[in-house]
Enzyme design. Structure first.
Site, PDB file in Angstrom:
ATOM      1  N   HIS A  30       0.252   1.358  -0.326  1.00 34.75           N
ATOM      2  CA  HIS A  30       1.024   2.483  -0.359  1.00 34.75           C
ATOM      3  C   HIS A  30       1.269   3.342   1.014  1.00 34.75           C
ATOM      4  O   HIS A  30       0.260   3.448   1.897  1.00 34.75           O
ATOM      5  CB  HIS A  30       0.718   3.455  -1.246  1.00 34.75           C
ATOM      6  N   CYS A  31       2.232   4.387   1.009  1.00 39.02           N
ATOM      7  CA  CYS A  31       2.315   5.115   2.287  1.00 39.02           C
ATOM      8  C   CYS A  31       2.764   6.411   1.428  1.00 39.02           C
ATOM      9  O   CYS A  31       2.617   6.803   0.429  1.00 39.02           O
ATOM     10  CB  CYS A  31       3.490   4.630   3.134  1.00 39.02           C
ATOM     11  N   ARG A  32       3.831   7.444   2.152  1.00 37.82           N
ATOM     12  CA  ARG A  32       4.088   8.765   1.679  1.00 37.82           C
ATOM     13  C   ARG A  32       5.097   8.531   0.444  1.00 37.82           C
ATOM     14  O   ARG A  32       5.163   9.027  -0.370  1.00 37.82           O
ATOM     15  CB  ARG A  32       4.303   9.665   2.610  1.00 37.82           C
ATOM     16  N   ILE A  71       3.108   7.902  -2.389  1.00 40.68           N
ATOM     17  CA  ILE A  71       1.875   8.916  -2.870  1.00 40.68           C
ATOM     18  C   ILE A  71       2.906   9.956  -3.702  1.00 40.68           C
ATOM     19  O   ILE A  71       2.483  10.689  -4.497  1.00 40.68           O
ATOM     20  CB  ILE A  71       0.990   9.422  -1.955  1.00 40.68           C
TER      21      ILE A  71
END
Length: 169
Positions: free
Chosen positions: A58-60, A87
């Site tokens: 995952h990333c932002r 996120i």
């Protein structure tokens, strides 16, 4: 090879079964806000992940993971997935997020704020004090252009060594 995208609820179920959650954002972003239990492995330091029922990257927002899906798939030594919405999607689904409000803003946000202020200051000073101050705006703009073209940002390097961005020992 690409990775399938899964919604936060499905990711949570996989995590409950022993899957590993990996945050590919830079360390400064991870320090400020993270999903509890997520390991931080920035794109620049990716290593193979195996020995788990699955790995969830995952990333932002999900954009970085989607853009780097082939590289992430190559590092997945077990079934790999991308967390839909990153996120932000996790938080929107009502799942817990750890936030450290005392952590400094991400370096790139600091660069954007400082660059914007310097450009605005150059314009205002050139209109009110002396026309030569427009060179300040031009200098900052040229720096941003070079950073975008080369991937090296002098302002980010300078901000990274500022006292507020240093980790406590």
């Amino acid at each position: 090879m690409t990775l399938p995208t899964i919604p936060p609820a499905q990711a949570k179920a996989l995590l409950d079964q022993g899957a590993r959650l990996i945050d590919i954002r830079d360390a400064d972003e991870h320090r400020r806000q993270a999903i509890p239990g997520a390991a931080n492995m920035p794109l620049s330091a990716l290593q193979p992940v195996s020995g788990h029922p699955a790995v969830i990257w995952h990333c932002r927002s999900g954009m970085r993971t989607a853009a780097n899906a082939p590289q992430l798939a190559a590092m997945s030594g077990c079934p790999g997935y991308i967390l839909e919405g990153g996120i932000d999607g996790w938080r929107s689904a009502g799942l817990p997020v750890r936030t450290d409000a005392k952590a400094p803003l991400e370096i790139m946000r600091q660069v954007q704020i400082i660059a914007g202020l310097l450009i605005l200051l150059g314009v205002v000073l050139s209109l009110t004090v002396a026309q030569g101050f427009v060179l300040l705006s031009g200098f900052v703009g040229a720096g941003l252009l070079m950073a975008g073209a080369t991937g090296w940002c002098g302002m980010a390097r300078l901000l990274a060594v500022m006292p507020w961005n240093r980790r406590a020992a």
